[in-house]
Design a protein around this motif. Structure first.
Motif, short mmCIF file in Angstrom:
data_model
loop_
_atom_site.label_atom_id
_atom_site.label_comp_id
_atom_site.label_asym_id
_atom_site.label_seq_id
_atom_site.Cartn_x
_atom_site.Cartn_y
_atom_site.Cartn_z
N VAL A 73 0.89 -1.32 -0.06
CA VAL A 73 0.06 0.21 -0.09
C VAL A 73 1.02 1.38 0.15
O VAL A 73 1.82 1.44 0.84
CB VAL A 73 -0.85 -0.03 0.99
CG1 VAL A 73 -1.71 1.27 1.29
CG2 VAL A 73 -1.89 -1.21 1.29
N ARG A 81 -4.74 6.73 -0.32
CA ARG A 81 -4.06 5.27 -0.36
C ARG A 81 -4.29 4.44 -1.53
O ARG A 81 -5.38 4.41 -2.10
CB ARG A 81 -4.07 4.61 0.95
CG ARG A 81 -3.41 5.41 2.05
CD ARG A 81 -3.39 4.34 3.19
NE ARG A 81 -2.81 4.91 4.48
CZ ARG A 81 -2.40 4.34 5.43
NH1 ARG A 81 -2.86 3.08 5.80
NH2 ARG A 81 -1.64 5.04 6.61
N THR A 83 -3.47 0.33 -3.37
CA THR A 83 -3.09 -0.89 -3.38
C THR A 83 -2.27 -1.30 -4.27
O THR A 83 -2.90 -1.03 -5.46
CB THR A 83 -4.16 -1.86 -2.81
OG1 THR A 83 -4.74 -1.39 -1.52
CG2 THR A 83 -3.32 -3.38 -2.74
N GLU A 122 -13.15 -0.58 -5.80
CA GLU A 122 -11.78 -0.28 -5.30
C GLU A 122 -10.86 -0.19 -6.53
O GLU A 122 -10.95 -0.83 -7.41
CB GLU A 122 -11.22 -1.22 -4.44
CG GLU A 122 -9.90 -0.75 -3.75
CD GLU A 122 -9.36 -2.07 -3.04
OE1 GLU A 122 -8.27 -1.89 -2.27
OE2 GLU A 122 -9.99 -3.04 -3.23
N ASP A 187 -5.35 3.03 9.69
CA ASP A 187 -4.96 1.92 8.72
C ASP A 187 -6.29 0.98 8.65
O ASP A 187 -6.79 0.49 7.51
CB ASP A 187 -3.80 0.92 9.15
CG ASP A 187 -2.53 1.71 8.71
OD1 ASP A 187 -2.84 2.90 7.98
OD2 ASP A 187 -1.49 1.33 9.19
N ASP A 191 -8.45 0.86 5.18
CA ASP A 191 -8.43 -0.32 4.45
C ASP A 191 -9.77 -1.12 4.32
O ASP A 191 -10.19 -1.73 3.48
CB ASP A 191 -7.43 -1.08 4.73
CG ASP A 191 -6.06 -0.83 4.75
OD1 ASP A 191 -5.81 0.15 3.87
OD2 ASP A 191 -4.90 -1.13 5.17
N LYS A 193 -10.73 -3.50 6.08
CA LYS A 193 -10.97 -4.91 6.10
C LYS A 193 -10.99 -5.43 7.35
O LYS A 193 -11.18 -4.95 8.48
CB LYS A 193 -9.05 -5.28 6.07
CG LYS A 193 -8.62 -4.67 4.63
CD LYS A 193 -7.22 -5.26 4.51
CE LYS A 193 -6.55 -4.96 3.05
NZ LYS A 193 -5.15 -5.04 3.16
#
Length: 284
Positions: A73, A81, A83, A122, A187, A191, A193
């Motif tokens: 990243v 950001r 990826t 994304e 983060d 992200d 996630k």
């Protein structure tokens, strides 16, 4: 300037025209890529950014052939950001920085890479065969300008692996393991996630409501509402004289960048107290 005609003859001439491009890179803005219609899969682009995290390299099967890849990243000066996925021979350029103890920012220049839009919207960046060039901390005016635009404080590079980011919820001893990678709340939020993470932060407070009652219907588990002299489950449309007590503790946590809520749910009083004691004695 070199010109080739239809007979494949090449002529070379001097060019002193004003405005002839002297720069090596033409960087794409992260915001323009994320804007609607900002991704052109047929165009190769240049990017510059600070490496935020590097994921453990892996090998997958593509058309019955093994292919190596590595994800990392990068972040621009405004905190946006992207990826990056590098394939095959490009993986070796990133490996020296995986699990490396770096004190200075690692800035990467990606030349001639490709942007793609996933089904979930994304934006993902990938290498384009042998055309892509990867330059880490390459001394050039563009890198110096990027360094000057960076914030004064930044988080170190995180090396992410399946053993470090997806720790079993029952292994409290994992905190002292060398495999543990501590991440930041920023983060996790950026992200988006799902998983299990270690966050180092300051406990600001513990909210007073520490238990509630669940519905007794099998497979429901929704919070019951007080209804006259009985408990009511809106999801099942059922009344219960009482429910299953589920213990909950909500802890307000603050790290360097963001604040957030840590919630622990347990059905066992003993297990709940044990985990709370572990948190308080470890982090306070």
């Amino acid at each position: 300037m070199m010109k080739a005609n239809n007979d494949t003859l090449i002529s070379v001439t001097d060019l002193d025209e004003y405005g002839f491009p002297k720069h090596m890179f033409k960087f794409k803005d992260f915001g323009s890529l994320k804007a609607p219609g900002g991704v052109d899969c047929n165009q190769l682009i240049d990017l510059i950014g600070r490496v935020v995290s590097i994921t453990e390299p892996k090998t997958i099967q593509v058309n019955s052939k093994p292919q190596r890849l590595i994800d990392f990243v990068i972040e621009d000066s405004r905190g946006s950001r992207l990826t990056i996925t590098l394939w095959e021979e490009h993986v070796d350029s990133v490996l020296p920085y995986y699990n490396a103890d770096l004190t200075d920012p690692l800035i990467v220049i990606l030349q001639l890479c490709r942007a793609r839009l996933n089904d979930d919207g994304e934006v993902r960046i990938s290498s384009s065969y042998t055309a892509t060039k990867i330059l880490f901390n390459h001394e050039c005016p563009e890198l110096l300008n990027f360094k000057e635009s960076m914030p004064r404080f930044f988080t170190p590079i995180g090396s992410i692996s399946s053993s470090s980011r997806m720790i079993g919820s029952g292994s409290l001893e994992a905190l002292s393991s060398e495999n543990v990678t501590i991440t930041s709340l920023k983060d996790i939020y950026d992200d988006k996630k799902v998983g299990e993470f270690w966050v180092l932060g300051e406990i600001l407070g513990i909210e007073s409501e520490w238990y509630f009652k669940d519905c007794k219907s099998k497979g429901c588990g929704k919070k019951l509402q007080d209804y006259t002299y009985r408990m009511y489950c809106k999801a099942c449309d059922k009344h219960w004289p009482d429910g299953i007590i589920k213990y909950k503790v909500v802890i307000d946590v603050l790290d360097d960048d963001n604040d957030g809520h840590l919630q622990i749910y347990q059905y066992s009083v003993g297990e709940w107290c044990k985990r709370l004691f572990f948190l308080l004695t470890t982090f306070l």
